[in-house]
Structure formats: structure tokens, C-alpha cells
Design a protein around this motif. Structure first.
Motif, PDB file in Angstrom:
ATOM      1  N   UNK A  85     -75.982  27.189 -12.745  1.00 37.52           N
ATOM      2  CA  UNK A  85     -75.996  28.582 -13.197  1.00 37.52           C
ATOM      3  C   UNK A  85     -76.387  29.535 -12.067  1.00 37.52           C
ATOM      4  N   UNK A  86     -77.348  29.131 -11.236  1.00 36.38           N
ATOM      5  CA  UNK A  86     -77.743  29.988 -10.111  1.00 36.38           C
ATOM      6  C   UNK A  86     -76.572  30.179  -9.152  1.00 36.38           C
ATOM      7  N   UNK A  87     -75.806  29.128  -8.943  1.00 42.16           N
ATOM      8  CA  UNK A  87     -74.645  29.212  -8.060  1.00 42.16           C
ATOM      9  C   UNK A  87     -73.539  30.060  -8.678  1.00 42.16           C
ATOM     10  N   UNK A  88     -73.181  29.760  -9.931  1.00 37.94           N
ATOM     11  CA  UNK A  88     -72.044  30.425 -10.552  1.00 37.94           C
ATOM     12  C   UNK A  88     -72.324  31.890 -10.873  1.00 37.94           C
ATOM     13  N   UNK A  89     -73.512  32.201 -11.371  1.00 35.28           N
ATOM     14  CA  UNK A  89     -73.803  33.570 -11.790  1.00 35.28           C
ATOM     15  C   UNK A  89     -74.283  34.453 -10.649  1.00 35.28           C
ATOM     16  N   UNK A  90     -74.977  33.849  -9.684  1.00 36.45           N
ATOM     17  CA  UNK A  90     -75.601  34.670  -8.651  1.00 36.45           C
ATOM     18  C   UNK A  90     -75.139  34.356  -7.244  1.00 36.45           C
ATOM     19  N   UNK A  91     -74.510  33.186  -7.023  1.00 35.53           N
ATOM     20  CA  UNK A  91     -74.004  32.849  -5.702  1.00 35.53           C
ATOM     21  C   UNK A  91     -75.051  32.334  -4.738  1.00 35.53           C
ATOM     22  N   UNK A  92     -76.060  31.595  -5.265  1.00 31.66           N
ATOM     23  CA  UNK A  92     -77.105  31.053  -4.398  1.00 31.66           C
ATOM     24  C   UNK A  92     -77.333  29.574  -4.677  1.00 31.66           C
ATOM     25  N   UNK A 122     -74.146  31.793  -0.986  1.00 36.53           N
ATOM     26  CA  UNK A 122     -72.880  31.070  -0.864  1.00 36.53           C
ATOM     27  C   UNK A 122     -71.735  32.061  -0.993  1.00 36.53           C
ATOM     28  N   UNK A 123     -70.791  32.071  -0.059  1.00 36.87           N
ATOM     29  CA  UNK A 123     -69.636  32.977  -0.170  1.00 36.87           C
ATOM     30  C   UNK A 123     -68.892  32.760  -1.481  1.00 36.87           C
ATOM     31  N   UNK A 124     -68.381  33.848  -2.046  1.00 34.54           N
ATOM     32  CA  UNK A 124     -67.739  33.777  -3.368  1.00 34.54           C
ATOM     33  C   UNK A 124     -66.585  32.789  -3.398  1.00 34.54           C
ATOM     34  N   UNK A 125     -65.794  32.727  -2.313  1.00 33.67           N
ATOM     35  CA  UNK A 125     -64.624  31.847  -2.324  1.00 33.67           C
ATOM     36  C   UNK A 125     -64.999  30.367  -2.232  1.00 33.67           C
ATOM     37  N   UNK A 126     -66.284  30.063  -2.001  1.00 35.49           N
ATOM     38  CA  UNK A 126     -66.727  28.671  -1.966  1.00 35.49           C
ATOM     39  C   UNK A 126     -67.367  28.217  -3.280  1.00 35.49           C
ATOM     40  N   UNK A 127     -67.561  29.140  -4.192  1.00 40.59           N
ATOM     41  CA  UNK A 127     -68.245  28.800  -5.440  1.00 40.59           C
ATOM     42  C   UNK A 127     -67.335  28.037  -6.395  1.00 40.59           C
ATOM     43  N   UNK A 128     -66.062  28.410  -6.454  1.00 39.00           N
ATOM     44  CA  UNK A 128     -65.131  27.719  -7.339  1.00 39.00           C
ATOM     45  C   UNK A 128     -65.331  28.049  -8.798  1.00 39.00           C
TER      46      UNK A 128
END
Length: 214
Positions: free
Chosen positions: A112-119, A152-158
Motif C-alpha cells: 500500500x505504501x508503494x502503490x498509494x504513495x510511491x515509497x 520510487x518513480x511512478x513508471x516503476x510501481x506497476x
């Protein structure tokens, strides 16, 4: 009871919630949706004239997690998100349902931290674990502290944010300011309130006493 006796009784109490389940005689499920269900149980409860059969309604919920990310400047990452049920835009922690079967709670918080916030975070700790509406819902929320953050750059989140998530607004707020907002009645999301106050207490010793997330 004397004051000394009361003090002694208080010291003997084990301050820890315990699992318990009273006998359910029958159960029905009048509603089931994508995320929740409503269940009606008839259970045996103590009564003044002996055991009695009592009806209790409750919502069946998957449970949820929240990630309280604190950066090197002691700022907390909050997201402003529209919540239709309460008719408010709320400041919240990155959070989500435990809807992946078998996924550990901390892994859901990381996702969730990655998908919603990018970290992403190097270190994770268990900050709080609570039932937000124990009187009528099975929902259980775990809040994790995330430290050692990397954007994390947006294009790397998937992951593509849609609907309410597409409209979220992020902000880094000093922890002291977030605590003041809770105390001033300006923040209302349960996981955010619990997480911010728990983090403020844990920060007194540099988060040294928190349990590592497993």
C-alpha cells in the motif's frame, strides 16, 4: 474497598485483551458484498435468571493495514482522500484492505505504501493493532511504522491509481503538527489518529521499544 486494596487489585490485573468466543446457536447472513458482509448471530449470554438467547448483528470485514511513514526530518506522510460514506475528505495514512489471501499484514502495508504513495522503506515496525468498531464489526487494523524511505518513480510501481485513489493529495507533515491536529479535532480517520498518537509516544525514545514487523 480501601485505597491500598484497590491499588493492589489494579497491580494484579493482566492488562492484555484475551480471545474468547461465546456459543453461537444459529447464524444467518442477510447481505454479502465485495468487501463486507452482514451476519446475524443468536448466542447464549449470561442473564440474571440464567443463560438467555440474544441476537447480535455485526459486519464481517477483511481487516486492514496502514503504513505510517516517518522521514529523516520526523515528518509523517499523509494523503487527503474523499470518503463517500462519511461525506468528508480525510487526511489518512497509506492504507488498504487485507484482500490478498495469505499475505502477511506487513507485506500488505508495504504494498500500500508503494502503490498509494510511491515509497519503499528499509525498516518496518509494528506500531498499533486495534479493533476500530468492536461492538459491531470484525474489522481489525494493524498500523506499521516505516523508516528508511526511498521514493520510487511512478513508471516503476506497476500500479494505476483509479477512482478515489486517483484524486489523493499527498503531504509531509511534521509529527508534532499531526499530533496537534488530532488533539484539535481536525483529523478523524481512525487509523491515522491511533497511528499518529502511537508514533508520538514511540518517538520519545527514538522508536527503540517498537516490535519489528515479521
Amino acid at each position: 474497598m480501601s485505597a491500598s486494596a484497590r491499588d493492589g487489585a489494579a497491580r494484579s490485573v493482566k492488562l492484555e485483551d484475551q480471545p474468547e468466543r461465546w456459543t453461537v446457536e444459529k447464524s444467518t447472513e442477510p447481505f454479502r458484498g465485495d468487501k463486507t458482509a452482514m451476519r446475524v448471530d443468536w448466542l447464549t449470554m449470561p442473564g440474571s435468571d440464567g443463560p438467555e438467547l440474544v441476537r447480535r448483528e455485526h459486519m464481517v470485514h477483511l481487516g486492514a493495514v496502514a503504513a505510517l511513514a516517518v522521514d529523516e526530518e520526523d515528518r509523517v506522510l499523509l494523503l487527503s482522500q474523499y470518503r463517500h460514506a462519511v461525506g468528508h475528505r480525510l487526511w489518512e495514512l497509506p492504507a488498504g484492505l487485507r484482500d490478498e489471501e495469505g499475505e502477511p499484514a506487513v507485506r500488505t502495508a508495504q504494498r500500500e505504501l508503494l502503490e498509494e504513495a510511491g515509497y519503499r522503506a528499509e525498516r518496518w515496525y509494528e506500531l498499533a493493532d486495534f479493533f476500530p468498531s468492536a461492538g459491531f464489526s470484525t474489522e481489525r487494523i494493524k498500523v506499521f511504522l516505516a523508516r528508511g524511505l526511498t521514493e520510487v518513480p511512478h513508471d516503476e510501481i506497476g500500479f494505476e491509481r483509479i477512482h478515489e485513489e486517483a484524486d489523493m493529495v499527498p503531504a509531509w507533515i511534521p509529527l508534532d503538527e499531526a499530533v496537534a491536529a488530532v488533539q484539535g479535532g481536525r483529523l478523524h480517520n481512525g487509523a491515522t489518529v491511533v497511528g499518529v498518537l502511537a508514533a508520538a509516544v514511540a518517538a520519545r525514545d527514538g522508536f527503540a521499544r517498537l516490535r519489528p514487523a515479521d
